[in-house]
Design a protein around this motif. Sequence first.
Motif, PDB file in Angstrom:
ATOM      1  N   GLN A   1       0.843  -1.193   0.000  1.00 32.51           N
ATOM      2  CA  GLN A   1       0.000   0.000   0.000  1.00 32.51           C
ATOM      3  C   GLN A   1       0.883   1.251   0.000  1.00 32.51           C
ATOM      4  O   GLN A   1       1.957   1.270   0.604  1.00 32.51           O
ATOM      5  CB  GLN A   1      -0.885   0.040   1.244  1.00 32.51           C
ATOM      6  CG  GLN A   1      -1.840  -1.130   1.397  1.00 32.51           C
ATOM      7  CD  GLN A   1      -2.762  -0.947   2.581  1.00 32.51           C
ATOM      8  OE1 GLN A   1      -3.384   0.105   2.744  1.00 32.51           O
ATOM      9  NE2 GLN A   1      -2.878  -1.972   3.406  1.00 32.51           N
ATOM     10  N   VAL A   2       0.420   2.299  -0.672  1.00 28.07           N
ATOM     11  CA  VAL A   2       1.130   3.564  -0.611  1.00 28.07           C
ATOM     12  C   VAL A   2       0.812   4.241   0.725  1.00 28.07           C
ATOM     13  O   VAL A   2      -0.139   3.870   1.415  1.00 28.07           O
ATOM     14  CB  VAL A   2       0.731   4.508  -1.768  1.00 28.07           C
ATOM     15  CG1 VAL A   2       1.032   3.865  -3.105  1.00 28.07           C
ATOM     16  CG2 VAL A   2      -0.746   4.892  -1.668  1.00 28.07           C
TER      17      VAL A   2
ATOM     18  N   THR B   1      -4.948   2.661   0.184  1.00 29.26           N
ATOM     19  CA  THR B   1      -5.288   2.377  -1.213  1.00 29.26           C
ATOM     20  C   THR B   1      -6.563   3.090  -1.651  1.00 29.26           C
ATOM     21  O   THR B   1      -7.280   3.675  -0.835  1.00 29.26           O
ATOM     22  CB  THR B   1      -5.492   0.862  -1.429  1.00 29.26           C
ATOM     23  OG1 THR B   1      -6.744   0.475  -0.858  1.00 29.26           O
ATOM     24  CG2 THR B   1      -4.371   0.064  -0.803  1.00 29.26           C
TER      25      THR B   1
ATOM     26  N   THR C   1       0.348  -6.473   0.996  1.00 31.50           N
ATOM     27  CA  THR C   1      -0.535  -5.356   1.349  1.00 31.50           C
ATOM     28  C   THR C   1      -1.240  -5.568   2.685  1.00 31.50           C
ATOM     29  O   THR C   1      -1.715  -4.612   3.293  1.00 31.50           O
ATOM     30  CB  THR C   1      -1.613  -5.167   0.275  1.00 31.50           C
ATOM     31  OG1 THR C   1      -2.420  -6.362   0.213  1.00 31.50           O
ATOM     32  CG2 THR C   1      -0.994  -4.906  -1.090  1.00 31.50           C
TER      33      THR C   1
ATOM     34  N   PRO D   1      11.023  -0.466 -13.150  1.00 33.53           N
ATOM     35  CA  PRO D   1      10.539   0.405 -12.074  1.00 33.53           C
ATOM     36  C   PRO D   1      10.101   1.792 -12.523  1.00 33.53           C
ATOM     37  O   PRO D   1       9.395   2.482 -11.810  1.00 33.53           O
ATOM     38  CB  PRO D   1      11.749   0.489 -11.140  1.00 33.53           C
ATOM     39  CG  PRO D   1      12.511  -0.758 -11.397  1.00 33.53           C
ATOM     40  CD  PRO D   1      12.363  -0.989 -12.869  1.00 33.53           C
TER      41      PRO D   1
ATOM     42  N   PHE E   1       3.946   0.996 -13.328  1.00 30.29           N
ATOM     43  CA  PHE E   1       4.214   1.268 -11.921  1.00 30.29           C
ATOM     44  C   PHE E   1       3.566   2.581 -11.484  1.00 30.29           C
ATOM     45  O   PHE E   1       3.027   2.689 -10.381  1.00 30.29           O
ATOM     46  CB  PHE E   1       5.731   1.315 -11.684  1.00 30.29           C
ATOM     47  CG  PHE E   1       6.387  -0.030 -11.778  1.00 30.29           C
ATOM     48  CD1 PHE E   1       6.861  -0.672 -10.643  1.00 30.29           C
ATOM     49  CD2 PHE E   1       6.516  -0.671 -13.000  1.00 30.29           C
ATOM     50  CE1 PHE E   1       7.456  -1.919 -10.727  1.00 30.29           C
ATOM     51  CE2 PHE E   1       7.104  -1.915 -13.102  1.00 30.29           C
ATOM     52  CZ  PHE E   1       7.578  -2.546 -11.956  1.00 30.29           C
ATOM     53  N   GLU E   2       3.608   3.565 -12.366  1.00 27.02           N
ATOM     54  CA  GLU E   2       2.972   4.839 -12.051  1.00 27.02           C
ATOM     55  C   GLU E   2       1.452   4.683 -11.975  1.00 27.02           C
ATOM     56  O   GLU E   2       0.798   5.288 -11.119  1.00 27.02           O
ATOM     57  CB  GLU E   2       3.336   5.875 -13.118  1.00 27.02           C
ATOM     58  CG  GLU E   2       4.814   6.220 -13.133  1.00 27.02           C
ATOM     59  CD  GLU E   2       5.192   7.091 -14.325  1.00 27.02           C
ATOM     60  OE1 GLU E   2       4.287   7.380 -15.130  1.00 27.02           O
ATOM     61  OE2 GLU E   2       6.370   7.446 -14.449  1.00 27.02           O
TER      62      GLU E   2
ATOM     63  N   LEU F   1      -0.255   1.979 -11.125  1.00 23.51           N
ATOM     64  CA  LEU F   1      -0.587   1.307  -9.865  1.00 23.51           C
ATOM     65  C   LEU F   1      -0.664   2.314  -8.725  1.00 23.51           C
ATOM     66  O   LEU F   1      -1.567   2.272  -7.887  1.00 23.51           O
ATOM     67  CB  LEU F   1       0.465   0.243  -9.540  1.00 23.51           C
ATOM     68  CG  LEU F   1       0.356  -1.087 -10.274  1.00 23.51           C
ATOM     69  CD1 LEU F   1       1.622  -1.908 -10.078  1.00 23.51           C
ATOM     70  CD2 LEU F   1      -0.857  -1.867  -9.778  1.00 23.51           C
ATOM     71  N   ASN F   2       0.313   3.217  -8.691  1.00 24.98           N
ATOM     72  CA  ASN F   2       0.382   4.204  -7.618  1.00 24.98           C
ATOM     73  C   ASN F   2      -0.774   5.195  -7.687  1.00 24.98           C
ATOM     74  O   ASN F   2      -1.507   5.395  -6.708  1.00 24.98           O
ATOM     75  CB  ASN F   2       1.732   4.929  -7.712  1.00 24.98           C
ATOM     76  CG  ASN F   2       2.023   5.772  -6.485  1.00 24.98           C
ATOM     77  OD1 ASN F   2       1.186   6.545  -6.056  1.00 24.98           O
ATOM     78  ND2 ASN F   2       3.222   5.626  -5.944  1.00 24.98           N
ATOM     79  N   LYS F   3      -0.972   5.791  -8.859  1.00 26.61           N
ATOM     80  CA  LYS F   3      -1.955   6.867  -8.987  1.00 26.61           C
ATOM     81  C   LYS F   3      -3.393   6.362  -9.016  1.00 26.61           C
ATOM     82  O   LYS F   3      -4.297   6.988  -8.461  1.00 26.61           O
ATOM     83  CB  LYS F   3      -1.673   7.675 -10.247  1.00 26.61           C
ATOM     84  CG  LYS F   3      -0.347   8.421 -10.208  1.00 26.61           C
ATOM     85  CD  LYS F   3      -0.096   9.150 -11.518  1.00 26.61           C
ATOM     86  CE  LYS F   3       1.234   9.897 -11.500  1.00 26.61           C
ATOM     87  NZ  LYS F   3       1.506  10.582 -12.785  1.00 26.61           N
TER      88      LYS F   3
ATOM     89  N   ARG G   1       1.887   0.111  -4.694  1.00 26.16           N
ATOM     90  CA  ARG G   1       3.225   0.300  -5.248  1.00 26.16           C
ATOM     91  C   ARG G   1       3.982  -1.020  -5.252  1.00 26.16           C
ATOM     92  O   ARG G   1       3.641  -1.949  -4.510  1.00 26.16           O
ATOM     93  CB  ARG G   1       4.010   1.335  -4.426  1.00 26.16           C
ATOM     94  CG  ARG G   1       4.309   0.913  -2.989  1.00 26.16           C
ATOM     95  CD  ARG G   1       4.973   2.036  -2.218  1.00 26.16           C
ATOM     96  NE  ARG G   1       5.249   1.657  -0.835  1.00 26.16           N
ATOM     97  CZ  ARG G   1       6.400   1.085  -0.448  1.00 26.16           C
ATOM     98  NH1 ARG G   1       7.351   0.835  -1.327  1.00 26.16           N
ATOM     99  NH2 ARG G   1       6.580   0.785   0.828  1.00 26.16           N
TER     100      ARG G   1
ATOM    101  N   GLU H   1       7.744  -2.724  -4.809  1.00 25.28           N
ATOM    102  CA  GLU H   1       9.075  -2.507  -4.244  1.00 25.28           C
ATOM    103  C   GLU H   1       9.966  -3.708  -4.553  1.00 25.28           C
ATOM    104  O   GLU H   1       9.588  -4.856  -4.296  1.00 25.28           O
ATOM    105  CB  GLU H   1       8.977  -2.316  -2.727  1.00 25.28           C
ATOM    106  CG  GLU H   1      10.308  -2.099  -2.038  1.00 25.28           C
ATOM    107  CD  GLU H   1      10.147  -1.918  -0.544  1.00 25.28           C
ATOM    108  OE1 GLU H   1      10.592  -2.810   0.219  1.00 25.28           O
ATOM    109  OE2 GLU H   1       9.563  -0.889  -0.127  1.00 25.28           O
TER     110      GLU H   1
END
Length: 242
Positions: free
Chosen positions: A131-132, A136, A183, A204, A209-210, A212-214, A219, A221
């Motif tokens: 999780q960021v 989430t 998570t 990466p 990957f971007e 997933l984050n936005k 994220r 790792e």
Amino acid sequence: MSMKYGQVLALVILAPALLTAQTPAFEAASIKSLPPALDGSIHIHMSDDDKMVNYTSVGLKDVLAYAYGVPKDRISGPGWLDSEMYAIVAKVPAGVSGKQIPAMLQTLLQERFGLMLHRESKDIPVFALMQVKGGTKLKSADEVTGCHGTGDSKGRVLTCQSNVAQFANWLSRQAGRQVIDKTQLEGIFRFELQWIPDAPEDPPNTTLFEALNKQLGLRLEGQHAPGEFLVVDSANRVPTEN
């Protein structure tokens, strides 16, 4: 003392037979060697369901990957595992779930190819799905419907209703390495993801990957974890008669 030893020894000997008895066998199965394509190309065609396995063109390594749940790049053995092609048709007995097909294929390969193999474990690079900071953006769902993806080199769309572990398995194919769910999220969620295909030389920093984050608040790792490898010790290039 000797009686107890004899009882333990009997259990060790009978255990494999008991496990085999619990795995159903195909009602009928045909395996045929295929001639190489005139242009030297290789085309893989695999289809199966609760009624029939129908692999019209497949290498033994492709079948091993499905039967044992190990990626093709973690299977080693004779070079012909990739180049020799086969047609495999097998009828699934009534009442047997498609989830049992991998175990049934293991038995079939052992019988028809005289397959002998062993497993090894090595540390491999993986991605941990986390999780960021702040949590989430996932929404809960009522039932599992699986994953459905569409798109091409200009853009792709993924829609899933599943638990996070199943979603991580799907991401493994897109990210180029195994994705492990870290998570700590439980339940069924709806995943909606849009991205442009990755640049394989630098995963990466790609838009997957971007996205997933936005879009999902998740994220990836980079980490290391034990990975399972399959080593084929021996196998017959020509299968036994059907």
